[in-house]
Write a protein that holds these residues in place. Sequence first.
Motif, PDB file in Angstrom:
ATOM      1  N   GLY A 330       0.813  -1.211   0.000  1.00 58.60           N
ATOM      2  CA  GLY A 330       0.000   0.000   0.000  1.00 58.60           C
ATOM      3  C   GLY A 330       0.844   1.257   0.000  1.00 58.60           C
ATOM      4  N   PHE A 331       2.018   1.180   0.647  1.00 58.57           N
ATOM      5  CA  PHE A 331       2.931   2.332   0.676  1.00 58.57           C
ATOM      6  C   PHE A 331       3.902   2.307  -0.498  1.00 58.57           C
ATOM      7  CE2 PHE A 331       1.592   1.774   5.071  1.00 58.57           C
ATOM      8  CZ  PHE A 331       1.316   3.070   5.458  1.00 58.57           C
ATOM      9  N   ALA A 332       4.350   1.113  -0.871  1.00 55.50           N
ATOM     10  CA  ALA A 332       5.326   1.005  -1.960  1.00 55.50           C
ATOM     11  C   ALA A 332       4.749   1.525  -3.275  1.00 55.50           C
ATOM     12  CB  ALA A 332       5.778  -0.442  -2.123  1.00 55.50           C
ATOM     13  N   ALA A 333       3.428   1.445  -3.416  1.00 52.59           N
ATOM     14  CA  ALA A 333       2.805   1.949  -4.643  1.00 52.59           C
ATOM     15  C   ALA A 333       3.053   3.438  -4.826  1.00 52.59           C
ATOM     16  CB  ALA A 333       1.300   1.664  -4.620  1.00 52.59           C
ATOM     17  N   PHE A 334       3.293   4.172  -3.709  1.00 47.22           N
ATOM     18  CA  PHE A 334       3.606   5.595  -3.837  1.00 47.22           C
ATOM     19  C   PHE A 334       4.945   5.821  -4.535  1.00 47.22           C
ATOM     20  CE2 PHE A 334       1.105   5.978   0.348  1.00 47.22           C
ATOM     21  CZ  PHE A 334      -0.083   6.088  -0.346  1.00 47.22           C
ATOM     22  N   CYS A 335       5.800   4.812  -4.501  1.00 50.41           N
ATOM     23  CA  CYS A 335       7.140   4.960  -5.086  1.00 50.41           C
ATOM     24  C   CYS A 335       7.099   5.015  -6.607  1.00 50.41           C
ATOM     25  CB  CYS A 335       8.051   3.817  -4.639  1.00 50.41           C
ATOM     26  SG  CYS A 335       8.362   3.798  -2.857  1.00 50.41           S
ATOM     27  N   ILE A 611      -4.376   8.003  -7.427  1.00 48.35           N
ATOM     28  CA  ILE A 611      -5.344   7.063  -8.005  1.00 48.35           C
ATOM     29  C   ILE A 611      -4.613   5.933  -8.714  1.00 48.35           C
ATOM     30  CG2 ILE A 611      -7.153   6.806  -9.743  1.00 48.35           C
ATOM     31  CD1 ILE A 611      -8.031   9.661  -9.081  1.00 48.35           C
ATOM     32  N   SER A 612      -3.582   6.275  -9.472  1.00 49.92           N
ATOM     33  CA  SER A 612      -2.809   5.230 -10.162  1.00 49.92           C
ATOM     34  C   SER A 612      -2.052   4.366  -9.153  1.00 49.92           C
ATOM     35  CB  SER A 612      -1.841   5.857 -11.166  1.00 49.92           C
ATOM     36  OG  SER A 612      -0.851   6.624 -10.516  1.00 49.92           O
ATOM     37  N   SER A 613      -1.568   4.987  -8.052  1.00 49.99           N
ATOM     38  CA  SER A 613      -0.856   4.196  -7.043  1.00 49.99           C
ATOM     39  C   SER A 613      -1.804   3.222  -6.354  1.00 49.99           C
ATOM     40  CB  SER A 613      -0.196   5.110  -6.017  1.00 49.99           C
ATOM     41  OG  SER A 613      -1.149   5.707  -5.165  1.00 49.99           O
ATOM     42  N   LEU A 614      -3.079   3.625  -6.170  1.00 51.56           N
ATOM     43  CA  LEU A 614      -4.065   2.704  -5.603  1.00 51.56           C
ATOM     44  C   LEU A 614      -4.270   1.514  -6.527  1.00 51.56           C
ATOM     45  CD1 LEU A 614      -6.231   1.953  -3.529  1.00 51.56           C
ATOM     46  CD2 LEU A 614      -7.823   3.442  -4.756  1.00 51.56           C
ATOM     47  N   PHE A 615      -4.334   1.788  -7.827  1.00 45.36           N
ATOM     48  CA  PHE A 615      -4.465   0.701  -8.801  1.00 45.36           C
ATOM     49  C   PHE A 615      -3.291  -0.272  -8.694  1.00 45.36           C
ATOM     50  CE2 PHE A 615      -3.005  -0.823 -12.972  1.00 45.36           C
ATOM     51  CZ  PHE A 615      -4.050  -1.668 -13.309  1.00 45.36           C
TER      52      PHE A 615
END
Length: 804
Positions: A330-335, A611-615
């Motif tokens: 959930g956090f790594a998607a921000f990267c 939004i893309s990071s959530l995907f």
Amino acid sequence: MWAWLAGRVLRNRIGILIVIGIITAFMAVEATQVRMNYNHGGLLPKSDPAFAEYESFLKTFGSDGNVIVVGTLGKELYTPANFKAWYHLGRQARAIDGIDSVFSEADLFTLVRNDSLQKFELAKLMGAPPTTQPEMDSLKARIRALPFYSGLLYNDSTGASLMMVFVNAKLFNTDARDQVIDSLEARIQAFSAATGLEVHASGLPWVRVKNTRLVKGEMPLFMALSVGICALLLLLFFRSVRVMLICLGVVAISVVWAFGSMALLGYGITILQSVIAPLLVVVGVPNCVFLVNAYHHDYVHHGNKIKALQRMISRVGSASFITNATKAAGFAAFCITYSDMLKQFGLIATIGIMVTFALGLTLVPIILSWMPEPRARHLSHLERGWLDRALELIVNSSRNRRPAIYLITVVVTLVACAGLLRLKDESRIVDDLPSDNPVITDLRFFERNFSGVMPLEVIVGTGKKGGVLKDATLKRIDRFSDTLAAYPELSRPLSVVDAVKFMRQGFYGGDPGRYGLLTGTDKRFMLPYLQHLDGGSGGAGMGKAFIDSTRATTRITVQMADVGTTRMDALLQKLRAQADSIFPADRYDVLFTGTSVVFLKGSSYLVSNLISSLFWAIVIIVVLMALLFNSVRILVVALIPNVVPLILTAGIMGFVHIPIKPSTMLVFGIALGIAVDNAIFFLARYRLELKLTGGDLSRSVDNAVRQVSVGIIYTSAVLVAGFSMFAFSRFGGIQALGLLTTITLLIAMLTNLLVLPAMVLSLNKRIMSKAFNEPMLEIYDEEEDIELEALTVETQKAPKPDGA
């Protein structure tokens, strides 16, 4: 693998502790080097056109956000005593290291002709502060006779007066800026106390410092709250001070490692990074809860401490790894976003979560191995009446009330979808602060009296050397300035046209009626004086701040209110259309930039990135769960109870008018990564029960619910209590993060305890497959136990205090 790891951990306890101690000491030294990040922005990638345009503007004209404005209201200022105090306030402010210049009604200049050199010279309007009221009235009349300053330093219609304090932009990206603000604030307060006038201060540098101070002030508060809440819950759960200290010690070391990583990577503390420490406490303690709960649960069955510790690692280790990996996802998607701020937050949070997992899986069993066996009171949490009744209610509901569960879930989800339609995308530069905060009240003062303090720049390029000073260009700029002045959200614009008008007034001896653009007659006499417009050859340089060295490009400077991204976007679209109608595209290049535009673009960009990071977070979680269960049908069943809470939270946001903005969008990726852990534990246990019961589907679901519900309830209680503490923040964004995550996790706990077992029971035969029974990655393996005789743990030598 996990059985092998259990053996290595319990055989090499001293060596592991030494290694962890050395690394922790190193990270602690590094963590002391972490500093606050004072750089403003960071939302736009360097490849974005808006970023490139802003950088080009800064290179040509310098910073646009380096002004602190100090304002007061009322005719009482225009008395000799008070005006003298206003004058001395400006002189005292100018003497502060870090302040470059001060501009106010008490420190104005006019233009005087020097016919011998054919140029204009700056002359102070006031030689010394007035000592009598007639002198004061005369000075005020002379100030009002200079239209150049109207709406800039005073507002006759409201009686407000403004002081512009220009700060050193480079210094305000360092720790030294705090001292500048403190010194200026002390002088402002002294002026207010001496005169009885209420004084307001704002501007981008001022707001940035005040925000950063709130962040620094809240960090110890959140740490204290998170530690206090988790300590209390641990004592309630396990009734053991030593277990509480073990769990808090593990997460404390994890926090040290996380901040040490920040230092090694060269990151500073931002608003987002400030929640890393309490976040790791809140997320890390449930790891320890699962480990200790598994240890106690296994110990009750056979009474062998070492066997229970070995099984705690071998059986819970894999499940804990996957659940922490989903949290980290959930956090790594921000990267994978293009925002440096989000990348840094995502990377440090990911590192911290996985470090917490690794330390928990090693330190907890090692320390427990040296402690006495748990006593009856420490195991009483496994046999609590209210918990047993709750488990029976959950089991009976999922078995006998499935239609009601489905109906309630569908109805609530449909209602939430109606709320989704009401969601709006809206951000403000200072909307994270409470409405009664002095920063907000001062900002509103300047918006009422001077239409705002947020910088907006319009760049007009002619493409020709000297093209800015052509008659046609000046007239078009004047027309567009009138257009800008018609908007109540915008302050009076300032441009090279105003400089030319001021020079014309100065040429005719300061006559206010001569404040205007040049006529044909004026040009014949004034042309030599205009050669020094940009300050060349020792001229007054009135136009230097507005035109580049080639006189091919100019700026129109305007301040605007913090109207929010929705209104700002509509406003810029209108201004763009009006600019295109005034400046022909084949002859002029017109750009809108400045801090306000960068913020608008950055916020929109950040929301789309989130939004893309959530995907991608969903994709990563699906891949991890696919490794576990190897079944598409199981994946669908597992995701539904964890997507429904996200929909319900979004619906609540729509109904209570919480807008979509970066701080609220963070909730969904974080909450999904945490909530899906419950589904993983349940389905993994369900698969194990299928083996133990010989494929009895209904009995396997009941047993799985009974086995994992306690852990889910305990960890959810810690997470909910931990995230709810963020509601005490004075930042609206952090409040929203805490409250919305709390709501999401509460709903996710209910859906995973009720909806998921109900769906598994309803679809039992349809979702069963050989692939599900033979996964690519095993979590629980009932047969893997290491030989206890191979362990060198001398339990009989353990100390005998009263502890777990």
